[in-house]
Design a protein around this motif. Sequence first.
Motif, mmCIF file in Angstrom:
data_model
loop_
_atom_site.group_PDB
_atom_site.id
_atom_site.type_symbol
_atom_site.label_atom_id
_atom_site.label_comp_id
_atom_site.label_asym_id
_atom_site.label_seq_id
_atom_site.Cartn_x
_atom_site.Cartn_y
_atom_site.Cartn_z
ATOM 1 N N VAL A 251 -32.642 6.176 -0.918
ATOM 2 C CA VAL A 251 -32.386 6.448 -2.337
ATOM 3 C C VAL A 251 -32.462 5.154 -3.123
ATOM 4 O O VAL A 251 -31.889 4.132 -2.709
ATOM 5 N N ALA A 252 -33.160 5.192 -4.236
ATOM 6 C CA ALA A 252 -33.185 4.069 -5.177
ATOM 7 C C ALA A 252 -32.596 4.538 -6.500
ATOM 8 O O ALA A 252 -32.977 5.598 -7.017
ATOM 9 N N ARG A 253 -31.652 3.799 -7.022
ATOM 10 C CA ARG A 253 -31.108 4.075 -8.360
ATOM 11 C C ARG A 253 -31.733 3.083 -9.329
ATOM 12 O O ARG A 253 -31.493 1.874 -9.261
ATOM 13 N N ILE A 254 -32.549 3.614 -10.215
ATOM 14 C CA ILE A 254 -33.275 2.800 -11.193
ATOM 15 C C ILE A 254 -32.544 2.900 -12.530
ATOM 16 O O ILE A 254 -32.328 3.998 -13.050
ATOM 17 N N SER A 255 -32.153 1.773 -13.079
ATOM 18 C CA SER A 255 -31.477 1.736 -14.384
ATOM 19 C C SER A 255 -32.286 0.849 -15.315
ATOM 20 O O SER A 255 -32.545 -0.319 -14.992
ATOM 21 N N VAL A 256 -32.687 1.392 -16.453
ATOM 22 C CA VAL A 256 -33.520 0.624 -17.389
ATOM 23 C C VAL A 256 -32.942 0.667 -18.791
ATOM 24 O O VAL A 256 -32.436 1.695 -19.243
ATOM 25 N N GLN A 257 -32.992 -0.464 -19.446
ATOM 26 C CA GLN A 257 -32.652 -0.537 -20.863
ATOM 27 C C GLN A 257 -33.931 -0.374 -21.660
ATOM 28 O O GLN A 257 -34.922 -1.072 -21.419
ATOM 29 N N MET A 258 -33.928 0.551 -22.600
ATOM 30 C CA MET A 258 -35.136 0.815 -23.385
ATOM 31 C C MET A 258 -35.276 -0.205 -24.501
ATOM 32 O O MET A 258 -34.313 -0.518 -25.208
ATOM 33 N N GLU A 259 -36.491 -0.732 -24.637
ATOM 34 C CA GLU A 259 -36.765 -1.659 -25.731
ATOM 35 C C GLU A 259 -36.765 -0.898 -27.056
ATOM 36 O O GLU A 259 -37.212 0.250 -27.130
ATOM 37 N N LYS A 260 -36.271 -1.552 -28.104
ATOM 38 C CA LYS A 260 -36.213 -0.912 -29.412
ATOM 39 C C LYS A 260 -37.619 -0.743 -29.991
ATOM 40 O O LYS A 260 -38.485 -1.607 -29.841
ATOM 41 N N SER A 262 -40.141 0.950 -29.196
ATOM 42 C CA SER A 262 -41.271 0.828 -28.264
ATOM 43 C C SER A 262 -41.811 2.182 -27.828
ATOM 44 O O SER A 262 -42.651 2.243 -26.931
ATOM 45 N N GLY A 263 -41.354 3.241 -28.461
ATOM 46 C CA GLY A 263 -41.818 4.568 -28.083
ATOM 47 C C GLY A 263 -40.910 5.215 -27.066
ATOM 48 O O GLY A 263 -40.027 4.576 -26.470
ATOM 49 N N CYS A 264 -41.110 6.497 -26.838
ATOM 50 C CA CYS A 264 -40.254 7.280 -25.951
ATOM 51 C C CYS A 264 -40.600 7.013 -24.487
ATOM 52 O O CYS A 264 -41.762 7.057 -24.091
ATOM 53 N N LEU A 265 -39.589 6.724 -23.708
ATOM 54 C CA LEU A 265 -39.747 6.610 -22.264
ATOM 55 C C LEU A 265 -39.255 7.922 -21.660
ATOM 56 O O LEU A 265 -38.059 8.165 -21.550
ATOM 57 N N PHE A 312 -40.503 -1.435 -6.849
ATOM 58 C CA PHE A 312 -39.974 -0.776 -8.043
ATOM 59 C C PHE A 312 -39.942 -1.757 -9.216
ATOM 60 O O PHE A 312 -40.263 -1.404 -10.358
ATOM 61 N N CYS A 313 -39.566 -2.992 -8.935
ATOM 62 C CA CYS A 313 -39.534 -4.034 -9.965
ATOM 63 C C CYS A 313 -40.915 -4.220 -10.586
ATOM 64 O O CYS A 313 -41.058 -4.281 -11.817
ATOM 65 N N GLU A 314 -41.937 -4.326 -9.749
ATOM 66 C CA GLU A 314 -43.308 -4.522 -10.237
ATOM 67 C C GLU A 314 -43.736 -3.383 -11.153
ATOM 68 O O GLU A 314 -44.365 -3.604 -12.198
ATOM 69 N N ALA A 315 -43.384 -2.144 -10.785
ATOM 70 C CA ALA A 315 -43.758 -0.995 -11.609
ATOM 71 C C ALA A 315 -43.062 -1.023 -12.963
ATOM 72 O O ALA A 315 -43.669 -0.734 -14.003
ATOM 73 N N LEU A 316 -41.788 -1.400 -12.985
ATOM 74 C CA LEU A 316 -41.034 -1.440 -14.232
ATOM 75 C C LEU A 316 -41.521 -2.573 -15.140
ATOM 76 O O LEU A 316 -41.545 -2.433 -16.368
ATOM 77 N N GLN A 317 -41.891 -3.695 -14.542
ATOM 78 C CA GLN A 317 -42.381 -4.822 -15.338
ATOM 79 C C GLN A 317 -43.672 -4.488 -16.075
ATOM 80 O O GLN A 317 -43.997 -5.122 -17.080
ATOM 81 N N SER A 318 -44.394 -3.490 -15.595
ATOM 82 C CA SER A 318 -45.683 -3.151 -16.201
ATOM 83 C C SER A 318 -45.543 -2.292 -17.453
ATOM 84 O O SER A 318 -46.527 -2.023 -18.132
ATOM 85 N N ASP A 319 -44.319 -1.839 -17.777
ATOM 86 C CA ASP A 319 -44.106 -0.921 -18.898
ATOM 87 C C ASP A 319 -43.410 -1.657 -20.036
ATOM 88 O O ASP A 319 -42.269 -2.117 -19.891
ATOM 89 N N ALA A 320 -44.089 -1.754 -21.184
ATOM 90 C CA ALA A 320 -43.534 -2.486 -22.332
ATOM 91 C C ALA A 320 -42.315 -1.799 -22.917
ATOM 92 O O ALA A 320 -41.554 -2.412 -23.679
ATOM 93 N N ARG A 321 -42.088 -0.531 -22.591
ATOM 94 C CA ARG A 321 -40.920 0.199 -23.112
ATOM 95 C C ARG A 321 -39.648 -0.155 -22.359
ATOM 96 O O ARG A 321 -38.547 0.168 -22.810
ATOM 97 N N VAL A 322 -39.791 -0.813 -21.226
ATOM 98 C CA VAL A 322 -38.652 -1.169 -20.375
ATOM 99 C C VAL A 322 -38.231 -2.597 -20.652
ATOM 100 O O VAL A 322 -39.045 -3.515 -20.590
ATOM 101 N N GLY A 323 -36.939 -2.780 -20.969
ATOM 102 C CA GLY A 323 -36.391 -4.117 -21.146
ATOM 103 C C GLY A 323 -35.723 -4.575 -19.858
ATOM 104 O O GLY A 323 -36.345 -4.623 -18.811
ATOM 105 N N ASP A 324 -34.436 -4.897 -19.942
ATOM 106 C CA ASP A 324 -33.691 -5.272 -18.741
ATOM 107 C C ASP A 324 -33.628 -4.075 -17.795
ATOM 108 O O ASP A 324 -33.636 -2.912 -18.224
ATOM 109 N N PHE A 325 -33.527 -4.345 -16.503
ATOM 110 C CA PHE A 325 -33.416 -3.239 -15.563
ATOM 111 C C PHE A 325 -32.705 -3.683 -14.289
ATOM 112 O O PHE A 325 -32.512 -4.873 -14.030
ATOM 113 N N ARG A 326 -32.315 -2.672 -13.521
ATOM 114 C CA ARG A 326 -31.691 -2.908 -12.214
ATOM 115 C C ARG A 326 -32.255 -1.904 -11.222
ATOM 116 O O ARG A 326 -32.431 -0.729 -11.549
#
Length: 367
Positions: A251-260, A262-265, A312-326
């Motif tokens: 199980v992976a728990r992905i937590s992302v802060q949405m950039e202001k 930047s469109g709907c994630l 998972f980190c690499e995938a999240l870094q590729s999305d401009a809508r994603v800010g900080d994440f865990r």
Amino acid sequence: MNIHSRDVNDTPDRSDAEEALAVLRRWADEASETEVAQLDPAIARLLPGREVQNYPDLKRQYPEEFDASETYRATLPDLQNGPSSLIRGAKEQIQHVGISNFRLPIRFHTRDNGDLTLETSVTGTVSLDAEKKGINMSRIMRSFYKHAEKVFSFDVMEAALEDYLSDLESGDARLQMRFSFPVKVESLRSGLSGYQYYDVALELVQMGGQRHRIVHLDYVYSSTCPCSLELSEHARQARGQLATPHSQRSVARISVQMEKDSGCLWFEDLIDHCRRAVPTETQVMVKREDEQAFAELNAANPIFVEDAARLFCEALQSDARVGDFRVVASHQESLHSHDAVSVLTQGVMFAAPSLDPQLFSTLIHRG
């Protein structure tokens, strides 16, 4: 000889109280129950063996016709909003106080299937200043219910949060909504399809005048140990020995802060990121050809828990809508009687030197 009586305004001491109690008991011993009750029904509680006598004759039938008028409601005690003198313990600010897990059906927008109504667990909290006794918990629910009939989005969550911030006169607040999100997925080869359910939480945080929109997603996948895979192949090649690598539900728990701005994630977008990063998602509908395909898919994607966190980190870094994440990953191993875990954070939102002691034990797929 002049005898001066004691000034009634003098502060009595213990001996005075004992003397008064003895006089009261002597009088009550000779008085009737009616006389005692007329003076004060509480006197009976001071008499040995008669503690429950002369108890007020209270009504015992529920008053269905009683109307709590505005005037009557104004007389009701409200200890939580009492003065600071009622505070027990240290007079310090409380960062989170509120309610957790009140449930109701909520409609959500989806990317692929229109609107869905899902049973949702809501947690709402506010900060409490050091000089305030407490909060009225029901105001959080009442504020939320004003917006519950709307199709929910972060904008609607902000409106609900603003309402109870105003009602409770607080500076910081948090609102979290948890639900199980269904997505229909196809099997690998047989053409069957079924619903995969994802634990999702939306979180809105206001702190220090700043607001943060956060999405949490639990992604369940199979992890085949690369080392075990190589050792199994070595046994086959070197000794003709049949061997199987160990793999396990993870199980992976992905937590992302949405950039202001930047469109709907969408929830589906986050799921797609996870599938691209680690394609060995557990299956819903399976025939023999699907089971074989899944074995082949795992062999093509062996993965340590460290690999999972970085993919998972690499995938999240590729999305401009994603800010900080865990990313928190747990491989619940079939080889060991313990789990393999990893935590990777980016940015200040989720960075923390301390971990919840129960964090990894919550990464269990209930099925």
